[in-house]
Write a protein that holds these residues in place. Structure first.
Motif, PDB file in Angstrom:
ATOM      1  N   ALA A  22       0.816  -1.211   0.000  1.00 29.93           N
ATOM      2  CA  ALA A  22       0.000   0.000   0.000  1.00 29.93           C
ATOM      3  C   ALA A  22       0.849   1.260   0.000  1.00 29.93           C
ATOM      4  O   ALA A  22       0.375   2.349  -0.358  1.00 29.93           O
ATOM      5  CB  ALA A  22      -0.934  -0.004   1.214  1.00 29.93           C
ATOM      6  N   ALA A  23       2.117   1.141   0.383  1.00 29.41           N
ATOM      7  CA  ALA A  23       2.997   2.311   0.432  1.00 29.41           C
ATOM      8  C   ALA A  23       3.243   2.888  -0.949  1.00 29.41           C
ATOM      9  O   ALA A  23       3.635   4.053  -1.079  1.00 29.41           O
ATOM     10  CB  ALA A  23       4.321   1.922   1.079  1.00 29.41           C
ATOM     11  N   ASP A  24       2.985   2.118  -1.988  1.00 31.45           N
ATOM     12  CA  ASP A  24       3.192   2.593  -3.359  1.00 31.45           C
ATOM     13  C   ASP A  24       2.248   3.743  -3.714  1.00 31.45           C
ATOM     14  O   ASP A  24       2.516   4.503  -4.639  1.00 31.45           O
ATOM     15  CB  ASP A  24       3.002   1.426  -4.327  1.00 31.45           C
ATOM     16  N   ALA A  25       1.156   3.874  -2.944  1.00 34.52           N
ATOM     17  CA  ALA A  25       0.168   4.915  -3.233  1.00 34.52           C
ATOM     18  C   ALA A  25       0.480   6.242  -2.545  1.00 34.52           C
ATOM     19  O   ALA A  25      -0.233   7.237  -2.763  1.00 34.52           O
ATOM     20  CB  ALA A  25      -1.225   4.435  -2.810  1.00 34.52           C
ATOM     21  N   ILE A  26       1.508   6.287  -1.731  1.00 35.34           N
ATOM     22  CA  ILE A  26       1.836   7.528  -1.018  1.00 35.34           C
ATOM     23  C   ILE A  26       2.383   8.558  -2.015  1.00 35.34           C
ATOM     24  O   ILE A  26       3.300   8.274  -2.781  1.00 35.34           O
ATOM     25  CB  ILE A  26       2.881   7.265   0.085  1.00 35.34           C
ATOM     26  N   THR A  27       1.802   9.761  -1.982  1.00 36.64           N
ATOM     27  CA  THR A  27       2.233  10.808  -2.904  1.00 36.64           C
ATOM     28  C   THR A  27       3.453  11.551  -2.354  1.00 36.64           C
ATOM     29  O   THR A  27       3.797  11.431  -1.177  1.00 36.64           O
ATOM     30  CB  THR A  27       1.102  11.817  -3.138  1.00 36.64           C
ATOM     31  N   ALA A  28       4.054  12.346  -3.217  1.00 34.10           N
ATOM     32  CA  ALA A  28       5.216  13.133  -2.809  1.00 34.10           C
ATOM     33  C   ALA A  28       4.834  14.142  -1.729  1.00 34.10           C
ATOM     34  O   ALA A  28       5.591  14.364  -0.770  1.00 34.10           O
ATOM     35  CB  ALA A  28       5.805  13.855  -4.021  1.00 34.10           C
ATOM     36  N   ASP A  29       3.634  14.764  -1.863  1.00 39.35           N
ATOM     37  CA  ASP A  29       3.202  15.737  -0.858  1.00 39.35           C
ATOM     38  C   ASP A  29       2.964  15.074   0.493  1.00 39.35           C
ATOM     39  O   ASP A  29       3.299  15.643   1.542  1.00 39.35           O
ATOM     40  CB  ASP A  29       1.927  16.438  -1.332  1.00 39.35           C
ATOM     41  N   GLN A  30       2.360  13.899   0.470  1.00 35.00           N
ATOM     42  CA  GLN A  30       2.131  13.172   1.723  1.00 35.00           C
ATOM     43  C   GLN A  30       3.460  12.791   2.394  1.00 35.00           C
ATOM     44  O   GLN A  30       3.605  12.895   3.619  1.00 35.00           O
ATOM     45  CB  GLN A  30       1.305  11.912   1.447  1.00 35.00           C
ATOM     46  N   MET A  31       4.405  12.369   1.586  1.00 37.64           N
ATOM     47  CA  MET A  31       5.707  12.008   2.135  1.00 37.64           C
ATOM     48  C   MET A  31       6.412  13.235   2.711  1.00 37.64           C
ATOM     49  O   MET A  31       7.014  13.182   3.796  1.00 37.64           O
ATOM     50  CB  MET A  31       6.571  11.354   1.054  1.00 37.64           C
ATOM     51  N   THR A  32       6.350  14.359   2.000  1.00 39.70           N
ATOM     52  CA  THR A  32       6.973  15.595   2.500  1.00 39.70           C
ATOM     53  C   THR A  32       6.356  16.024   3.825  1.00 39.70           C
ATOM     54  O   THR A  32       7.068  16.456   4.747  1.00 39.70           O
ATOM     55  CB  THR A  32       6.830  16.721   1.462  1.00 39.70           C
ATOM     56  N   ALA A  33       5.033  15.894   3.932  1.00 41.02           N
ATOM     57  CA  ALA A  33       4.357  16.254   5.184  1.00 41.02           C
ATOM     58  C   ALA A  33       4.826  15.353   6.331  1.00 41.02           C
ATOM     59  O   ALA A  33       5.014  15.813   7.461  1.00 41.02           O
ATOM     60  CB  ALA A  33       2.836  16.149   5.000  1.00 41.02           C
ATOM     61  N   PHE A  34       5.014  14.086   6.046  1.00 41.45           N
ATOM     62  CA  PHE A  34       5.501  13.154   7.067  1.00 41.45           C
ATOM     63  C   PHE A  34       6.933  13.500   7.495  1.00 41.45           C
ATOM     64  O   PHE A  34       7.257  13.502   8.692  1.00 41.45           O
ATOM     65  CB  PHE A  34       5.446  11.725   6.521  1.00 41.45           C
ATOM     66  N   LEU A  35       7.773  13.811   6.495  1.00 42.38           N
ATOM     67  CA  LEU A  35       9.170  14.132   6.807  1.00 42.38           C
ATOM     68  C   LEU A  35       9.277  15.414   7.640  1.00 42.38           C
ATOM     69  O   LEU A  35      10.102  15.500   8.558  1.00 42.38           O
ATOM     70  CB  LEU A  35       9.973  14.288   5.514  1.00 42.38           C
ATOM     71  N   ASP A  36       8.444  16.394   7.317  1.00 43.02           N
ATOM     72  CA  ASP A  36       8.503  17.676   8.031  1.00 43.02           C
ATOM     73  C   ASP A  36       7.728  17.651   9.347  1.00 43.02           C
ATOM     74  O   ASP A  36       7.869  18.581  10.148  1.00 43.02           O
ATOM     75  CB  ASP A  36       7.930  18.798   7.153  1.00 43.02           C
TER      76      ASP A  36
END
Length: 349
Positions: free
Chosen positions: A176-190
């Motif tokens: 399911a991690a394949d569906a994570i968008t770049a914006d979602q990942m950036t929000a998680f990192l920040d």
């Protein structure tokens, strides 16, 4: 006319007293020749004894500071070398991340670069000098940075996995991690992930170092902070960049999410290099302060020793001459005593 008689026993006792006195003076003279100081300070300088004692105490104190400064300077040299190694490794890691952002490196290669960086960083930060951990702050007896790859107990990797699971509801290696968008990942990192390195998670899962550095007296009226903590911004940023790439590049994320991670890591490593350079500059400034302070203290020691020598010093040539004269007198006294002991009325008759 009255005649006074002097017995040979009286003469012998007088010589014995004189001999004892000369032997005492000889011991004192030999001590002065060896030490260059008067044998009996109080007898020689009287009321100025207190001043001499104070000067001696200050000299010992300043010599202790000079010795401490030597050890501290060596520790700071080791710190500078470690920071230089971290900076070199960061530059290599940055090149690998830049290739990942441009799409010129595969996922496994980028992750391996992060793993190497994290292992190297952990080893350097946990290095020790003279039995004390260099980057531990005042907690010099503890290992400052936890090992991300140590699976023997819950640690940093488990905390990152837990933060990812709490953010997305599944693990990074879940399809399911394949569906994570770049914006979602950036929000998680920040957000959640950043809290692991710049919030309470850092002290809980990563660092055992103290924010407070070691403060050392480098002169009689001057102190300096003479250590670097693993909690400085540069080390935190570099640890986060290496850890998030090593962790998340092993999952099933899509290319856009991976590029977002690599791009974030590039910016963090770039900032970390600047922070580490500032830390190196601060350490270099402290090294210069210690060098200057040591020179000043050594000059003070020389001045104090000059004053002390004027109070309690002796002329080595005069002292040696006096010792030689006493030895000659003692030898003569021994010879006379032996001759007197041989005198008797029986021999005279």
């Amino acid at each position: 006319m009255k005649v006074n008689f002097v017995s040979t026993d009286a003469i012998r006792n007088a010589l014995r007293y004189s001999l004892t006195k000369m032997q005492t003076e000889l011991i004192a003279g030999q001590k002065e020749v060896q030490t260059g100081r008067v044998a009996d300070l109080g007898l020689s300088i009287g009321v100025r004894t207190g001043k001499a004692v104070t000067l001696s105490r200050d000299i010992v104190r300043m010599e202790t500071i000079v010795g401490t400064n030597s050890l501290v300077a060596s520790r700071l040299t080791a710190t500078q070398n470690a920071l230089g190694q971290i900076s070199e490794g960061s530059s290599t890691f940055l090149s690998a991340l830049a290739a990942a952002v441009s799409g010129d490196a595969d996922q496994a290669t980028t992750r391996q670069a992060a793993v190497s960086m994290l292992q190297s960083l952990t080893g350097i930060v946990n290095s020790s000098f003279n039995g004390e951990h260099v980057f531990a702050g005042v907690n010099t007896d503890v290992v400052p940075l936890a090992d991300y790859f140590d699976a023997s107990a819950p640690g940093p990797k488990d905390a990152i996995d837990a933060a990812f699971l709490a953010e997305f509801g599944f693990a990074a290696d879940d399809p399911a991690a394949d569906a994570i968008t770049a914006d979602q990942m950036t929000a998680f990192l920040d957000g959640a992930l950043r809290d692991e390195f710049f919030g309470s998670g850092w002290e809980t899962n990563w660092s055992s170092a103290s924010d407070q550095g070691i403060t050392t007296r480098i002169a009689l009226n001057e102190t300096a902070e003479t250590s670097v903590s693993a909690n400085v911004e540069g080390i935190r940023k570099l640890t986060m960049a290496a850890a998030m790439v090593a962790n998340l590049f092993s999952g099933d994320l899509n290319d856009q999410a991976l590029i977002a991670i690599a791009d974030k890591a590039v910016r963090m490593v770039g900032e970390a290099l600047g922070d580490i350079a500032q830390t190196q500059a601060r350490v270099g400034f402290t090294e210069q302060r210690i060098s200057n302070a040591t020179e000043r203290v050594e000059m003070q020691i020389d001045i104090f020793k000059t004053f002390l020598n004027e109070l309690e010093g002796v002329d080595p040539y005069e002292a040696s001459t006096r010792v030689n004269a006493l030895i000659s007198q003692i030898e003569t006294s021994y010879a006379l005593t032996a001759r007197i002991q041989q005198l008797s009325l029986t021999r005279l008759l």
